[in-house]
Write a protein that holds these residues in place. Structure first.
Motif, short mmCIF file in Angstrom:
data_model
loop_
_atom_site.label_atom_id
_atom_site.label_comp_id
_atom_site.label_asym_id
_atom_site.label_seq_id
_atom_site.Cartn_x
_atom_site.Cartn_y
_atom_site.Cartn_z
N VAL A 87 -3.68 -8.49 -21.61
CA VAL A 87 -4.38 -9.73 -21.28
C VAL A 87 -5.91 -9.45 -21.25
O VAL A 87 -6.12 -8.59 -20.80
N LEU A 88 -6.43 -10.68 -21.94
CA LEU A 88 -7.91 -10.82 -21.96
C LEU A 88 -8.00 -11.95 -21.27
O LEU A 88 -7.73 -13.14 -21.52
N GLU A 89 -9.17 -11.94 -20.42
CA GLU A 89 -9.82 -13.35 -19.56
C GLU A 89 -11.17 -13.26 -19.93
O GLU A 89 -12.09 -12.03 -19.64
N VAL A 90 -11.69 -14.20 -20.55
CA VAL A 90 -13.15 -14.53 -20.93
C VAL A 90 -13.57 -15.31 -20.02
O VAL A 90 -13.11 -16.67 -20.14
N GLY A 91 -14.57 -15.34 -18.93
CA GLY A 91 -14.82 -16.34 -17.78
C GLY A 91 -13.96 -16.01 -16.79
O GLY A 91 -13.10 -16.85 -16.37
N SER A 92 -14.41 -15.04 -15.86
CA SER A 92 -13.58 -14.77 -14.62
C SER A 92 -14.29 -15.21 -13.22
O SER A 92 -13.44 -15.36 -12.42
N TRP A 93 -15.28 -15.36 -13.19
CA TRP A 93 -15.97 -15.90 -12.13
C TRP A 93 -15.80 -15.42 -10.73
O TRP A 93 -15.97 -13.78 -10.88
N CYS A 94 -15.07 -15.70 -9.84
CA CYS A 94 -14.80 -15.11 -8.66
C CYS A 94 -13.63 -14.25 -8.76
O CYS A 94 -13.30 -13.65 -7.45
N LYS A 139 -10.79 -2.82 -27.46
CA LYS A 139 -10.15 -2.83 -28.72
C LYS A 139 -8.69 -3.15 -28.54
O LYS A 139 -8.04 -2.88 -29.74
N SER A 140 -8.08 -3.46 -27.20
CA SER A 140 -6.61 -3.61 -27.32
C SER A 140 -6.42 -4.73 -28.07
O SER A 140 -7.03 -5.56 -28.42
N LYS A 141 -4.97 -4.78 -28.25
CA LYS A 141 -4.30 -5.95 -28.80
C LYS A 141 -3.83 -6.98 -27.66
O LYS A 141 -3.27 -6.06 -26.82
N TYR A 142 -3.98 -8.03 -27.69
CA TYR A 142 -3.59 -8.81 -26.49
C TYR A 142 -2.30 -9.88 -26.81
O TYR A 142 -2.65 -10.41 -28.06
N LYS A 143 -1.52 -10.00 -25.82
CA LYS A 143 -0.62 -10.81 -25.99
C LYS A 143 -0.72 -12.24 -25.47
O LYS A 143 -0.26 -13.23 -25.74
N LEU A 144 -1.84 -12.25 -24.52
CA LEU A 144 -2.59 -13.38 -24.12
C LEU A 144 -4.03 -13.22 -23.98
O LEU A 144 -4.54 -12.30 -23.37
N VAL A 145 -4.74 -14.48 -24.34
CA VAL A 145 -6.02 -14.54 -24.26
C VAL A 145 -6.52 -15.80 -23.18
O VAL A 145 -6.13 -16.78 -24.04
N PHE A 146 -7.16 -15.68 -22.44
CA PHE A 146 -7.44 -16.93 -21.56
C PHE A 146 -8.80 -17.10 -21.61
O PHE A 146 -9.65 -16.28 -21.20
N LEU A 147 -9.30 -18.31 -22.35
CA LEU A 147 -10.75 -18.60 -22.46
C LEU A 147 -11.23 -19.62 -21.47
O LEU A 147 -10.83 -20.73 -21.45
N ASP A 148 -12.10 -19.02 -20.78
CA ASP A 148 -12.87 -20.07 -19.40
C ASP A 148 -14.23 -19.52 -19.43
O ASP A 148 -14.45 -19.65 -18.41
N GLY A 149 -14.87 -19.30 -20.58
CA GLY A 149 -16.16 -19.02 -20.33
C GLY A 149 -17.09 -20.14 -20.59
O GLY A 149 -16.81 -21.18 -20.07
N ASP A 150 -18.40 -19.76 -21.14
CA ASP A 150 -19.29 -21.10 -21.65
C ASP A 150 -18.72 -22.11 -22.37
O ASP A 150 -17.64 -21.83 -23.51
N ARG A 200 -14.07 -14.03 -31.93
CA ARG A 200 -13.97 -12.51 -31.48
C ARG A 200 -12.45 -12.21 -30.93
O ARG A 200 -12.20 -10.94 -31.14
N ALA A 201 -11.90 -13.11 -30.24
CA ALA A 201 -10.51 -12.63 -29.70
C ALA A 201 -9.71 -12.73 -30.82
O ALA A 201 -8.37 -11.92 -30.55
N GLU A 202 -9.58 -13.60 -31.71
CA GLU A 202 -8.53 -13.85 -32.65
C GLU A 202 -8.13 -12.33 -33.25
O GLU A 202 -6.82 -12.16 -33.42
N PRO A 203 -8.79 -11.42 -33.79
CA PRO A 203 -8.47 -10.27 -34.56
C PRO A 203 -7.69 -9.66 -33.59
O PRO A 203 -6.88 -8.49 -34.12
N LEU A 204 -7.86 -9.60 -32.40
CA LEU A 204 -7.13 -8.80 -31.39
C LEU A 204 -5.66 -9.36 -30.76
O LEU A 204 -5.21 -8.70 -29.89
N LEU A 205 -5.59 -10.59 -31.04
CA LEU A 205 -4.47 -11.38 -30.72
C LEU A 205 -3.24 -10.76 -31.42
O LEU A 205 -3.46 -10.94 -32.73
#
Length: 193
Positions: free
Chosen positions: A1-8, A117-128, A140-145
């Motif tokens: 899993v990749l999360e972009v925008g994690s805050w607290c 460089k991992s392959k991700y099953k889920l990408v959660f986008l909550d950044g800028d 940037r995330a699509e090639p690793l999905l």
């Protein structure tokens, strides 16, 4: 899993707890994790921040700034207890018992594909939430999905025109995704297998 925008770390805790149920799953969390000293007040009374990542300056809340009332209500109290958002994140991850599963990376999405460089099953986008930033995060995330993998967009179809436009231009119009599910402010899309 990749999360972009994690805050607290609130969503990172949920993703980490879900990963424990699946087994053999890690969660990579990318955020600028600003410190108290990174914030500044703009001329109009709103707030933004600027983070120095080894000489690479990254701005946050510079397109859509944080107004004084929500800054004082929601952000300033974090810095009464912690010097950095990363400190709050690490405490939340530790308290939830997922520190062996969840890994923070102080960066923006440029780290994706470079260091991560991992392959991700889920990408959660909550950044800028600006259009350009969301487009960059997607690209940037699509090639690793993985084939059949999911992208979840936070704040989709709510108050953020940049998020909505990027979803339309890069996801809906692309023909690469075949399942779309909106749940409250979250939009889940699945990549075609």
């Amino acid at each position: 899993v990749l999360e972009v925008g994690s805050w607290c770390g609130r969503s990172a805790v949920v993703l980490g707890l879900a990963a424990t149920k699946i087994g053999d799953t890690k969660v990579d969390c990318v955020d600028l994790f600003p410190s108290k000293s990174d914030w500044y007040e703009n001329e109009d009374g709103s707030y933004s921040f600027r983070v120095d990542l080894n000489g690479d300056i990254k701005d946050g809340y510079h397109v859509q700034t944080v107004w004084k009332e929500p800054f004082e209500r929601d952000i300033a109290p974090i810095y009464e207890k912690y010097e950095s958002v990363l400190d709050a994140f690490n405490e939340a991850i530790e308290n939830a018992g997922v520190s062996g599963i969840v890994s923070p990376f102080k960066s923006d999405s440029t780290i994706i594909g470079a260091t991560l460089k991992s392959k991700y099953k889920l990408v959660f986008l909550d950044g800028d939430h600006s259009y350009d930033a969301v487009v960059q995060d997607i690209e940037r995330a699509e090639p690793l999905l993985v084939s059949g993998g999911w992208i979840c967009f936070d704040d989709a179809h709510s108050y953020y025109e940049g998020v909505d436009r990027a979803i339309h231009d890069k996801i809906v119009s692309s023909g690469k995704y075949d399942i779309y599910q909106q749940l409250t402010r979250k939009l889940f899309v699945a990549r075609k297998k």
